[in-house]
Design a protein around this motif. Structure first.
Motif, mmCIF file in Angstrom:
data_model
loop_
_atom_site.group_PDB
_atom_site.id
_atom_site.type_symbol
_atom_site.label_atom_id
_atom_site.label_comp_id
_atom_site.label_asym_id
_atom_site.label_seq_id
_atom_site.Cartn_x
_atom_site.Cartn_y
_atom_site.Cartn_z
ATOM 1 N N SER A 30 0.825 -1.208 0.000
ATOM 2 C CA SER A 30 0.000 0.000 0.000
ATOM 3 C C SER A 30 0.860 1.258 0.000
ATOM 4 O O SER A 30 0.587 2.216 -0.725
ATOM 5 C CB SER A 30 -0.932 -0.007 1.217
ATOM 6 O OG SER A 30 -1.741 1.145 1.242
ATOM 7 N N ASP A 31 1.925 1.253 0.801
ATOM 8 C CA ASP A 31 2.803 2.426 0.872
ATOM 9 C C ASP A 31 3.455 2.722 -0.472
ATOM 10 O O ASP A 31 3.597 3.889 -0.867
ATOM 11 C CB ASP A 31 3.888 2.211 1.933
ATOM 12 C CG ASP A 31 3.367 2.355 3.353
ATOM 13 O OD1 ASP A 31 2.233 2.845 3.513
ATOM 14 O OD2 ASP A 31 4.098 1.973 4.299
ATOM 15 N N ILE A 32 3.872 1.688 -1.188
ATOM 16 C CA ILE A 32 4.469 1.887 -2.511
ATOM 17 C C ILE A 32 3.466 2.553 -3.442
ATOM 18 O O ILE A 32 3.788 3.506 -4.161
ATOM 19 C CB ILE A 32 4.956 0.543 -3.089
ATOM 20 C CG1 ILE A 32 6.184 0.055 -2.325
ATOM 21 C CG2 ILE A 32 5.284 0.675 -4.584
ATOM 22 C CD1 ILE A 32 6.590 -1.370 -2.661
ATOM 23 N N LEU A 33 2.251 2.063 -3.434
ATOM 24 C CA LEU A 33 1.215 2.641 -4.299
ATOM 25 C C LEU A 33 0.902 4.078 -3.905
ATOM 26 O O LEU A 33 0.676 4.939 -4.773
ATOM 27 C CB LEU A 33 -0.043 1.777 -4.241
ATOM 28 C CG LEU A 33 0.096 0.413 -4.945
ATOM 29 C CD1 LEU A 33 -0.962 -0.569 -4.454
ATOM 30 C CD2 LEU A 33 0.015 0.573 -6.453
ATOM 31 N N LEU A 34 0.914 4.380 -2.625
ATOM 32 C CA LEU A 34 0.676 5.757 -2.184
ATOM 33 C C LEU A 34 1.823 6.677 -2.600
ATOM 34 O O LEU A 34 1.604 7.850 -2.932
ATOM 35 C CB LEU A 34 0.495 5.797 -0.667
ATOM 36 C CG LEU A 34 -0.830 5.228 -0.139
ATOM 37 C CD1 LEU A 34 -0.815 5.190 1.384
ATOM 38 C CD2 LEU A 34 -2.012 6.050 -0.647
ATOM 39 N N LYS A 35 3.051 6.168 -2.590
ATOM 40 C CA LYS A 35 4.177 6.969 -3.071
ATOM 41 C C LYS A 35 4.046 7.245 -4.562
ATOM 42 O O LYS A 35 4.389 8.340 -5.033
ATOM 43 C CB LYS A 35 5.488 6.257 -2.758
ATOM 44 C CG LYS A 35 5.866 6.279 -1.282
ATOM 45 C CD LYS A 35 7.124 5.471 -0.998
ATOM 46 C CE LYS A 35 7.420 5.420 0.499
ATOM 47 N NZ LYS A 35 8.581 4.547 0.817
ATOM 48 N N GLU B 93 2.900 15.270 -8.261
ATOM 49 C CA GLU B 93 3.973 16.235 -8.479
ATOM 50 C C GLU B 93 4.289 16.433 -9.960
ATOM 51 O O GLU B 93 4.637 17.542 -10.389
ATOM 52 C CB GLU B 93 5.247 15.764 -7.764
ATOM 53 C CG GLU B 93 5.153 15.781 -6.244
ATOM 54 C CD GLU B 93 6.343 15.100 -5.596
ATOM 55 O OE1 GLU B 93 7.252 14.644 -6.334
ATOM 56 O OE2 GLU B 93 6.371 15.015 -4.348
ATOM 57 N N ARG B 94 4.135 15.356 -10.749
ATOM 58 C CA ARG B 94 4.541 15.394 -12.157
ATOM 59 C C ARG B 94 3.345 15.448 -13.105
ATOM 60 O O ARG B 94 3.469 15.137 -14.295
ATOM 61 C CB ARG B 94 5.423 14.174 -12.462
ATOM 62 C CG ARG B 94 6.691 14.140 -11.624
ATOM 63 C CD ARG B 94 7.510 12.888 -11.851
ATOM 64 N NE ARG B 94 8.058 12.804 -13.205
ATOM 65 C CZ ARG B 94 8.876 11.832 -13.618
ATOM 66 N NH1 ARG B 94 9.244 10.876 -12.772
ATOM 67 N NH2 ARG B 94 9.329 11.821 -14.869
ATOM 68 N N ARG B 95 2.199 15.860 -12.588
ATOM 69 C CA ARG B 95 0.945 15.810 -13.352
ATOM 70 C C ARG B 95 1.046 16.473 -14.718
ATOM 71 O O ARG B 95 0.670 15.898 -15.739
ATOM 72 C CB ARG B 95 -0.161 16.476 -12.529
ATOM 73 C CG ARG B 95 -1.509 16.614 -13.243
ATOM 74 C CD ARG B 95 -2.533 17.239 -12.311
ATOM 75 N NE ARG B 95 -3.842 17.386 -12.910
ATOM 76 C CZ ARG B 95 -4.299 18.509 -13.473
ATOM 77 N NH1 ARG B 95 -3.527 19.595 -13.512
ATOM 78 N NH2 ARG B 95 -5.521 18.561 -13.975
#
Length: 475
Positions: A64-69, A76-78
């Protein structure tokens, strides 16, 4: 010009054999792309199999943490990512931003679902011989998943494959569309930055025709998830054998417009559904069936609204319609429209080419046997057809080899629910266009529109195996 490399086991691998990636709008070469061969596919699958040993043991909170990162990096890069979509896919920049926003939401849902992969208890004593026994289930990841994605949503449709796969603890070998490899390499870079183990995501670019057998038939591959044409989907299902398969295929989505709805309020939405991204959407609004009492008014208002759409460069802020994905698709839809006119259809609007753009086209006097109606146009072409009775409209919508999303506008709840029951499709949208989709809802089709369901929760279920365990609690 720099050659883009394959992404295998966390590293770039540049190949001697490449192809030029052209902008759909300008025709300019925007990158050279490495072409994988069967040996590269084998290496990628081997690496994914090794990485699976790590992924299946990784606790849910870490996945889950990886996906949230990933979500954080995407935010940030939208703008950068949206411009890549506009450049390589020809998607108008405002629409491209919308895709990135949906991609962010999709990975957010995946992060949440990583912590919600539940089993259940089974009342063993419901059957004779089940006394003093406890039964329960849990879900386990499958292993290596092959994901084959199309050009039209190069970030979000990939997210619908990667998100649930990683949430469940699988690894993925991704084969993006030949026209949209840049977004695939970017998302691989982002996942690596977010902490995904090397090898858990492999990106193979090149010819799908050359690579598909090696990807699909390898014994280490446990699931194939594909979005694309019905013809290719059927071939994949035949070759996949006993592997799990999810197929999101084509459609010729229909909409019924009953006479009790305020036309001025629904027309802008209908035009959007028909022409967004030049109609190159699986659930693009292709067939509109309008009650005869409001048919003339609806057609007039629809055409007037469609005339307001601006054709142009996808990077221009005001552009509504831009290039189709390649010249061959332009030629195909042009021939279909010409054929429809020869068979008695008439042009309400458009039907012409403007450089690399096929102009927004409205066809009238269309019958269900014309290619523009019974096949998937995947182009900015829509037909408007009158009907007398609701059941007649339902029959015309159902007279199709496809069944993904269909829709009805009506203020009569009885008619709405009657239609929902009778319409043959994976989804029925009431009081909106069939192009409506949220990324957590179940999504998939019947008939030639596909097999299985996406929508993160439902995709996680299809990317896991159910295991049953029972314990005898007394001797």
């Amino acid at each position: 010009m720099e050659t883009k490399s394959l992404f295998i086991n966390g590293k770039g691998e540049t190949k001697q054999r490449t192809y030029a990636l052209h902008s759909p709008y300008s025709g300019e070469v925007i990158a050279n792309i490495s072409m994988a061969d069967k040996a590269d596919v084998k290496k990628a699958i081997e690496g994914a199999q090794q990485a699976y040993k790590t992924m299946k043991e990784m606790p849910a909170y870490k996945r889950s943490d990886i996906l949230l990162k990933v979500v954080s990096i995407l935010q940030e890069r939208r703008e950068e990512l949206a411009r890549v979509v506009a450049l390589e896919a020809g998607k108008p920049i405002r629409t491209a931003r919308g895709e990135i926003d949906r991609t962010i939401a999709t990975y957010q849902f995946a992060a949440e679902e990583a912590k919600r992969i539940y089993g259940e208890t089974i009342p063993m004593d419901a059957a004779p011989g089940g006394e003093n026994r406890l039964g329960f289930t849990w879900r386990e990841p499958l292993g290596v998943v092959v994901a084959i994605s199309p050009f039209n949503f190069p970030f979000n449709l990939v997210a619908h494959k990667l998100g649930p796969a990683f949430a469940a603890g699988n690894t993925v070998v991704l084969k993006p569309a030949e026209q949209t490899p840049l977004s695939a390499y970017l998302i691989a870079e982002i996942f690596q930055q977010a902490g995904l183990p090397d090898g858990a995501l492999q990106v193979i670019t090149g010819s799908g025709r050359e690579l598909s057998d090696a990807l699909i038939t390898d014994e280490r591959v446990k699931k194939v998830t594909f979005t694309g044409s019905a013809g290719v989907g059927k071939i994949i299902k035949e070759k996949a054998g006993l592997r799990k398969v999810t197929l999101e295929l084509g459609s010729n989505s229909g909409l019924i417009v009953e006479p009790d709805v305020p036309l001025e309020k629904i027309i802008p939405r209908c035009v959007e559904g028909a022409f967004a991204f030049a109609g190159q959407v699986c659930i693009s609004l292709q067939r509109i069936y309008v009650h005869e009492s409001v048919y003339e008014e609806f057609s007039k208002l629809f055409i007037e609204q469609a005339k307001q759409l601006k054709i142009g460069d996808p990077l221009e802020e005001t552009t509504d319609i831009s290039a189709m994905i390649n010249p061959k698709e332009m030629e195909r839809i042009e021939s279909w429209v010409e054929e429809a006119l020869e068979q008695g259809a008439t042009i309400g609007l458009g039907g012409t080419r403007d450089g690399s753009v096929f102009t927004p086209t409205v066809l009238l006097n269309v019958t269900n046997n014309m290619a523009v109606s019974c096949q998937e146009t995947f182009a900015p072409v829509v037909s408007i057809v009158p009907y007398k009775e609701l059941d007649e409209a339902i029959d015309m919508v159902n007279d199709s080899i496809y069944g993904l999303n269909v829709a009805i506008y009506t203020q009569n709840i009885i008619n709405a629910m009657n239609a929902a029951k009778k319409l043959e499709s994976g989804g029925v949208i009431i009081n909106d266009i069939p192009t409506f989709r949220l990324d957590h809802m179940p999504y998939g089709g019947v008939k030639d529109s596909g097999y299985g369901r996406e929508g993160i929760k439902y995709a996680v279920e299809e990317m896991t195996e159910l295991k049953f365990v029972t314990i005898k609690t007394a001797f």
